[in-house]
Design a protein around this motif. Structure first.
Motif, PDB file in Angstrom:
ATOM      1  N   LYS A   1      38.666  26.549  23.702  1.00  0.00           N
ATOM      2  CA  LYS A   1      39.845  26.849  22.873  1.00  0.00           C
ATOM      3  C   LYS A   1      39.578  26.578  21.395  1.00  0.00           C
TER       4      LYS A   1
ATOM      5  N   ILE B   1      37.793  46.522  33.298  1.00  0.00           N
ATOM      6  CA  ILE B   1      37.405  46.601  31.883  1.00  0.00           C
ATOM      7  C   ILE B   1      36.283  45.612  31.578  1.00  0.00           C
TER       8      ILE B   1
ATOM      9  N   LYS C   1      33.190  33.601  28.080  1.00  0.00           N
ATOM     10  CA  LYS C   1      33.459  32.397  27.280  1.00  0.00           C
ATOM     11  C   LYS C   1      32.148  31.749  26.812  1.00  0.00           C
TER      12      LYS C   1
ATOM     13  N   MET D   1      45.845  50.495  43.630  1.00  0.00           N
ATOM     14  CA  MET D   1      46.493  49.429  42.865  1.00  0.00           C
ATOM     15  C   MET D   1      45.466  48.444  42.292  1.00  0.00           C
ATOM     16  N   LEU D   2      44.432  48.980  41.676  1.00  0.00           N
ATOM     17  CA  LEU D   2      43.402  48.124  41.090  1.00  0.00           C
ATOM     18  C   LEU D   2      43.838  47.686  39.698  1.00  0.00           C
ATOM     19  N   THR D   3      43.689  46.415  39.427  1.00  0.00           N
ATOM     20  CA  THR D   3      44.131  45.912  38.124  1.00  0.00           C
ATOM     21  C   THR D   3      43.082  46.231  37.056  1.00  0.00           C
ATOM     22  N   PRO D   4      43.525  46.472  35.846  1.00  0.00           N
ATOM     23  CA  PRO D   4      42.585  46.936  34.809  1.00  0.00           C
ATOM     24  C   PRO D   4      41.647  45.859  34.269  1.00  0.00           C
ATOM     25  N   THR D   5      42.113  44.618  34.208  1.00  0.00           N
ATOM     26  CA  THR D   5      41.327  43.604  33.494  1.00  0.00           C
ATOM     27  C   THR D   5      39.931  43.433  34.078  1.00  0.00           C
ATOM     28  N   ALA D   6      39.843  43.268  35.398  1.00  0.00           N
ATOM     29  CA  ALA D   6      38.531  43.050  36.011  1.00  0.00           C
ATOM     30  C   ALA D   6      37.634  44.268  35.813  1.00  0.00           C
TER      31      ALA D   6
ATOM     32  N   ILE E   1      44.205  31.118  22.799  1.00  0.00           N
ATOM     33  CA  ILE E   1      44.618  30.919  24.188  1.00  0.00           C
ATOM     34  C   ILE E   1      45.128  32.206  24.826  1.00  0.00           C
ATOM     35  N   LYS E   2      45.635  33.106  24.003  1.00  0.00           N
ATOM     36  CA  LYS E   2      46.111  34.383  24.548  1.00  0.00           C
ATOM     37  C   LYS E   2      44.937  35.266  24.974  1.00  0.00           C
TER      38      LYS E   2
ATOM     39  N   ILE F   1      41.800  33.875  25.834  1.00  0.00           N
ATOM     40  CA  ILE F   1      40.917  33.142  26.745  1.00  0.00           C
ATOM     41  C   ILE F   1      41.313  33.352  28.207  1.00  0.00           C
ATOM     42  N   ARG F   2      42.591  33.647  28.436  1.00  0.00           N
ATOM     43  CA  ARG F   2      43.062  33.762  29.819  1.00  0.00           C
ATOM     44  C   ARG F   2      42.412  34.935  30.544  1.00  0.00           C
ATOM     45  N   ARG F   3      41.952  35.927  29.783  1.00  0.00           N
ATOM     46  CA  ARG F   3      41.340  37.097  30.418  1.00  0.00           C
ATOM     47  C   ARG F   3      39.830  36.965  30.562  1.00  0.00           C
TER      48      ARG F   3
END
Lengths: 85, 348
Positions: free
Chosen positions: B42, B112, B58, B105-110, B47-48, B50-52
């Motif tokens: 951090k 990307i 990191k 229903m695959l989430t985008p974050t992983a 922090i907004k 880092i969560r992804r």
């Protein structure tokens, strides 16, 4: 409605990995995006998937997103309305 | 070609990010897997955001920030990384969801963040750097080729400062799969003893090391020569010729050896060290970092700090003694006995 909003808060925290945010930190009417909870466009996609996964609701019109995802309450209202239908 | 190291940063299983005395104490581990000693990310990452980020992102962002701070530079002219495995954790999440959710229903974050160039891209996004951005995925030559590209760009005069790094992470899945190949010991009671007790297999490792490379000397203390690579040599004789040709008239004061604790690999390395560098200070590093395809980035951080501090920490010295003035440090890395690379660092 109260239980649904509590569930949504927990699901959003888990799905979006909102570290250091607790369900009680999220207000029912607090804006989810920008100055509120600070979510962004990628999170919006995650919320769409969340509604499909947990409530089997598909958003027919993406333009409705800003209105539906305004707050926990608007999300809960949308889910309630569409689950009844 | 040559480049000057203006700054270096490293996140590894040792406390290399803490900024204390150079490897004054080392952490030892039990088992067959070393995990990075995570600093408080951090301090560098909002922090907004880092969560992804998965661990390797990191690690990459953290080490890049350390190297930029060390160099006193806020905006590099290019960002180049080398990684063999890329963002394994996100790849694993995405693939698992594809299977369990039957490709729906695959989430985008992983998705990307499952590509190999995510780390270099994330660093650029955080810095607002729109310059050249590239990632080399060449197994155990990934970091070496990132260095080579950096040096070519510097030589062409298209950049003044380049942020270059090598990084890889372990995940539970990758460790299980690689263990099936018999790459690692079943267990070791003290990782610090790895190189003193060669056996069947090594220990798994991970880490991230970044460098700010420049064509101008400035305040640099280390000059880096062009790396060289040799794939699947026919034997120790070919490797010895390769090393001799690389060095020319230069005799290193310290050799950083890519011994891994694997008896077969270390037998070759030991023979090369005895034949080519009798009496010279030989240092090891894989008991500190573990074995991974871009471990040579950790070795480069080690070599740079040996020159910077003019000392070879007791924890890495395997044999011989270093002279009071350390001018040349040669890194001879090897990965699974198939990938050999050389990198000469000089005091300047």
């Amino acid at each position: 409605m109260e239980k649904l909003m509590a569930d949504l808060k927990a699901q959003i925290i888990e799905q979006l990995n909102l570290q250091e945010v607790k369900p009680e930190d999220i207000g029912d009417d607090q804006p989810l995006f920008k100055d509120g909870l600070g979510l962004d466009s990628i999170d919006a996609l995650e919320l769409i998937v969340l509604m499909q996964q947990h409530y089997n609701i598909r958003m027919a019109n993406p333009d409705d997103g800003p209105k539906i995802f305004q707050s926990i309450r608007t999300m809960a209202e949308f889910i309630t309305a569409n689950q009844k239908a | 070609m040559k480049a000057y190291i203006q700054g270096a940063g490293c996140i590894s299983p040792q406390e290399t990010a803490a900024g204390g005395p150079f490897l004054e104490s080392v952490k030892s581990y039990e088992g067959n897997r070393l995990a990075v000693a995570d600093p408080d990310y951090k301090q560098w990452i909002d922090i907004k955001m880092i969560r992804r980020m998965s661990r390797v992102i990191k690690m990459g962002v953290g080490a890049s920030q350390l190297s930029l701070q060390d160099a006193g530079i806020t905006m590099p002219d290019a960002i180049i990384t080398g990684t063999a495995y890329g963002c394994l954790a996100d790849t694993s999440v995405f693939l698992n969801k594809m299977v369990t959710q039957q490709e729906e229903m695959l989430t985008p974050t992983a998705f990307i963040q499952s590509t190999h160039n995510t780390v270099a891209g994330q660093i650029a996004l955080m810095l607002g750097c729109h310059a050249y951005n590239n990632t080399f995925v060449h197994r155990a030559f990934s970091f070496e080729n990132a260095l080579l590209d950096s040096m070519m760009i510097l030589q062409e005069g298209n950049a003044k400062h380049i942020l270059t790094g090598g990084l890889d992470e372990i995940t539970d899945h990758s460790h299980t799969i690689l263990s099936r190949f018999g790459l690692f010991r079943n267990s070791i009671s003290n990782s610090a003893d790895l190189l003193q007790t060669p056996g069947e297999g090594t220990i798994n490792g991970e880490g991230s090391a970044f460098f700010v490379l420049s064509s101008e000397k400035g305040n640099a203390v280390t000059e880096m020569q062009t790396p060289a690579t040799l794939y699947k040599p026919s034997g120790a004789v070919e490797t010895a010729v390769f090393i001799k040709e690389y060095l020319g008239d230069v005799m290193p004061d310290v050799v950083i050896s890519g011994r891994s604790g694997n008896a077969d690999e270390d037998m070759v390395m030991g023979a090369l060290e005895r034949k080519l560098f009798p009496g010279k200070a030989i240092a090891g590093f894989k008991h500190l970092s573990g074995e991974y395809p871009t471990a040579s980035a950790f070795a480069t951080w080690l070599g740079h700090n040996i020159i910077r501090t003019q000392q070879v920490p007791e924890a890495v010295l395997l044999s011989g003694t270093a002279p009071s003035a350390i001018k040349n440090v040669l890194i001879i890395n090897q990965y699974q006995g198939t990938h050999y690379s050389l990198l000469l660092l000089k005091a300047c």
